[in-house]
Motif scaffolding. Structure first.
Motif: not given
Length: 74
Positions: A20-29, A42-48, A50-55
């Motif tokens: 999730c690190k990349g998603d956190a930096l990209r979506l929730c910096a 990240m819960e609010r942006k769950k639909d965005k 990556s599949p690995a993080c969404r799991a």
């Protein structure tokens, strides 16, 4: 020297961080370093995510947009 040490398995938290690190930096910096704010974002942006993080958020419902109730006219 390291050859005598047992290989350390990644903990679940380390695996989640890796996924999730990349998603956190990209979506929730904006929320970094506050872990609770990052998680909420990240819960609010769950639909965005990556599949690995969404799991890691699979049991968290995706928040729905709240419908605005029309205000009565005066």
């Amino acid at each position: 020297m390291a050859a005598g040490l047992p290989a350390r398995a990644d903990t679940a938290r380390e695996q989640q961080t890796k996924a999730c690190k990349g998603d956190a930096l990209r979506l929730c910096a904006f929320a970094i370093p506050n872990e609770k704010r990052i998680t909420a974002c990240m819960e609010r942006k769950k639909d965005k995510l990556s599949p690995a993080c969404r799991a890691y958020f699979k049991d968290t419902p995706v928040p729905q947009a709240k419908a605005k109730t029309p205000q009565p006219k005066r």
